[in-house]
Design an enzyme around this catalytic site. Structure first.
Site, short mmCIF file in Angstrom:
data_model
loop_
_atom_site.label_atom_id
_atom_site.label_comp_id
_atom_site.label_asym_id
_atom_site.label_seq_id
_atom_site.Cartn_x
_atom_site.Cartn_y
_atom_site.Cartn_z
CB CYS A 4 -7.72 1.43 -6.08
SG CYS A 4 -6.63 1.15 -7.48
CG ASN A 40 -5.35 2.97 -1.80
OD1 ASN A 40 -5.82 3.38 -0.76
ND2 ASN A 40 -5.33 3.68 -2.91
CD GLU A 75 -1.75 1.24 -15.24
OE1 GLU A 75 -0.86 1.18 -16.10
OE2 GLU A 75 -1.64 1.90 -14.19
CE1 TYR A 109 4.35 -3.29 -7.77
CE2 TYR A 109 4.14 -2.32 -5.58
CZ TYR A 109 4.90 -2.59 -6.71
OH TYR A 109 6.19 -2.14 -6.76
N1 DGL Z 1 -2.12 1.75 -7.41
C1 DGL Z 1 -2.70 0.57 -6.84
C2 DGL Z 1 -3.57 0.91 -5.64
O1 DGL Z 1 -3.78 2.05 -5.32
C3 DGL Z 1 -3.54 -0.20 -7.79
C4 DGL Z 1 -2.83 -0.70 -9.00
C5 DGL Z 1 -2.21 -2.05 -8.83
O2 DGL Z 1 -2.92 -3.06 -8.64
O3 DGL Z 1 -0.99 -2.07 -8.93
O4 DGL Z 1 -4.08 0.02 -5.00
#
Ligand code: DGL
Length: 270
Positions: free
Chosen positions: A194, A71, A162, A39
């Site tokens: 994150c 986040n 990942e 995301y």
């Molecule tokens: N899980 C997302 C966050 O905590 C980061 C991974 C993403 O970019 O989807 O910001």
């Protein structure tokens, strides 16, 4: 009774682990939107649309309370969701506020005006979308004055983690910390903003040096959730079964998750 935990992918498993340890009797339904991760490089409208869809899926599992363990979703979508979209009998909470409360030494629910706090220089490491949202600075300004925040968008780091490429991830941590230090040579505190970054906490701490306090979210979120459920036991939804759901390929996601948490995790299709 069940509580939903949402993340764009696998990173939220760090939060899931902490909340499961803190609240062993609560069944958690985890949803990873692996089909649309990451995301962090999407725009705010896109993150909003995907996050709403995922939250609806968790409501359908009997989770009236959903934690956005992401986040990027918390930063780019949560406020808009809370202002105009969430029905009165449901709750969606993010991961920023518990962190900021810890940083500003506030108790849960302390809504007094912003005040001076001990920490003055804070480094924020997060995805490009979280940094662009300025949500961290906005939430901090409600609680503290005189805190200088320097944000570093850590491009590439989520993908490296990942993919399990820890050599690349380590090099990226070093280069993002170097870039941050060029803008703010002596941060007192660093926020790992994150869900993936706790997996690199040692590397962040080593690159930042021993004088910097590194704040990582998972345990803070777990404490805050336990506190919330004590005050709002009615928000434990009518779901009864813990499960792992993914919008991606369950087989691939299960094997990555098993590597990620170092215990067997079985995902099913969302
Ligand atoms: N899980 C997302 C966050 O905590 C980061 C991974 C993403 O970019 O989807 O910001």
């Amino acid at each position: 009774m069940a509580v939903g935990i949402f993340d764009s992918g696998l990173g939220g498993l760090t939060v899931l682990d902490a909340v499961t340890k803190r609240l062993p009797d609560v069944p958690f339904v985890y949803l990873g939107d692996n089909a649309h991760a990451p995301y962090g490089v999407r725009d705010a409208d896109d993150v909003y649309g995907l996050t709403c869809k995922a939250v609806e899926r968790l409501w359908a599992e009997g989770c009236d309370l959903v934690i956005l363990a992401c986040n990027t979703a918390s930063a780019a979508a949560l406020r808009r969701m809370q202002e105009s979209w969430i029905p009165a009998d449901k709750r969606v909470l993010g991961v920023f506020v518990p962190l900021i409360e810890a940083l500003t030494e506030r108790q849960w629910g302390d809504n007094s005006p912003p005040r001076e706090v001990a920490v003055k220089n804070v480094a924020l490491f997060a995805t490009p979308a979280t940094v662009a949202s300025r949500a961290f600075q906005r939430e901090l300004a409600f609680r503290a004055i005189g805190v200088d925040v320097e944000a570093q968008a850590c491009g590439g780091l989520v993908d490296a983690i990942e993919e399990g490429d820890m050599i690349l991830a380590e090099a990226l941590v070093q280069s993002h910390v170097d870039a941050l230090k060029r803008k703010m040579p002596h941060p007192q505190a660093a926020i790992l903003g994150c869900t993936h970054y706790p997996l690199m906490e040692k590397e962040f701490q080593a690159a930042l040096g021993p004088d910097v306090t590194v704040y990582s979210q998972a345990n803070l979120v777990a404490e805050s959730l336990a506190d919330y459920l004590e005050r709002h036991p009615n928000m434990l939804g009518d779901g009864t079964e813990a499960k792992f759901l993914t919008t991606g390929d369950p087989k691939t996601v299960s094997s990555r998750a098993t590597q990620f948490l170092r215990r067997r995790i079985e995902f099913e299709a969302a």
